[in-house]
Design an enzyme around this catalytic site. Structure first.
Site, short mmCIF file in Angstrom:
data_model
loop_
_atom_site.label_atom_id
_atom_site.label_comp_id
_atom_site.label_asym_id
_atom_site.label_seq_id
_atom_site.Cartn_x
_atom_site.Cartn_y
_atom_site.Cartn_z
N HIS A 32 0.80 -1.22 0.00
CA HIS A 32 0.00 0.00 0.00
C HIS A 32 0.84 1.27 0.00
CE1 HIS A 32 -3.19 -2.82 0.73
NE2 HIS A 32 -2.60 -3.24 1.82
N GLY A 69 -7.85 -2.81 1.65
CA GLY A 69 -9.25 -3.20 1.61
C GLY A 69 -10.00 -2.76 2.85
#
Length: 291
Positions: free
Chosen positions: A199, A217
């Site tokens: 990320h 997520g």
């Protein structure tokens, strides 16, 4: 075999002590977009309803905070379970459910008990199911069920597991709203404890098959629950009883989420898509049960 399903599911429960305070809650809320302008709140910094997420004297805790409370990341816990040794670059979050037993306190200390109820064989991938049950001195607080999708680790002859899908109503949504994801959203969200370089690090993202870092997520998960609470539940976080989703696609920082809501007695059905990529699916099989 990197995954020993029998060893993972028969292992003794693991316990972890969790602690958090108002700063952890505020940071999490900022990481999922609290304080940012939305179609419903054009002036969020001074909006009284928004201050319940950002101001310590008015703070309420969104139930999805359970996924990061005390640094007890459910995803990390699953990867450290006995019998599981996988490549982080092959891991994706498959699904998440949080069941709330009572309102989450702004600060607290609690014990998390983690088990692996199942490991499913999807052929070309494995799905690890992790359950984390959290309680404090007053009793149960929440239960998290996490599904971890591991590419390339299937084919070991295990059960395939459930595959039922939620059918959305055959009518227009009762409400549709959008949430803009800041270009630096993943960098802010990861400060709540999910340090997966997928990320943040472009080179690691390429190893995982993405041309740039993707949003967590669980960040999308939090953004969506906040939208449901703010638009359907009158901003009352205590009305949420459970929240479940399947992660159907990725989000890139800087995109816009389109969130469609269908209201039914005691629950809200949700569809989340990427408005910038021809409504590519993001969250599916998503239900918020409420009082």
């Amino acid at each position: 075999m990197p995954i020993d399903a029998a060893k993972a599911t028969s292992a003794e429960p693991r316990t972890t002590e969790l602690a958090w305070d108002h700063k952890d809650v505020q940071l999490y809320h900022l990481g999922i977009g609290a304080g940012a302008a939305t179609p419903e709140k054009p002036h969020p910094a001074t909006d009284p309803d928004e201050l319940r997420y950002t101001l310590e004297s008015a703070l309420h805790v969104l139930p999805s905070f359970a996924t990061v409370a005390g640094g007890g990341m459910a995803l990390a816990g699953g990867l450290s379970a006995p019998g599981i040794d996988v490549d982080l670059a092959a891991v994706l979050h498959g699904g998440q459910t949080v069941t709330v037993h009572r309102a989450l306190p702004v600060s607290g200390r609690a014990t998390q008990t983690s088990t692996v109820p199942a490991v499913y064989d999807k052929g070309k991938a494995a799905v690890i199911v992790l359950r984390s049950e959290v309680a404090d001195g007053e009793g149960p607080l929440w239960t998290c069920d996490t599904q971890i999708f591991v590419r390339g680790e299937g084919g070991f002859g295990g059960e395939r597991g459930p595959s039922a899908r939620l059918e959305l109503p055959d009518r227009a949504p009762d409400l549709s709203t959008e949430r803009a994801i800041r270009p630096d959203q993943a960098l802010l969200y990861r400060l709540s404890g999910d340090w997966n370089p997928l990320h943040a690090d472009p080179e690691f993202a390429k190893l995982a098959g993405f041309d740039r870092p993707i949003l967590h997520g669980l960040c999308t998960y939090g953004v969506t629950l906040k939208a449901v609470v703010d638009t359907v539940l009158g901003g009352d976080v205590a009305r949420v009883r459970s929240y479940t989703t399947r992660f159907a696609g990725v989000v890139f920082p800087g995109e816009t989420l389109r969130i469609r809501l269908w209201q039914e007695p005691g629950r809200v059905l949700v569809s989340v898509t990427a408005a910038d990529r021809d409504e590519a699916p993001v969250l599916a099989d998503t239900v918020v049960e409420h009082s």
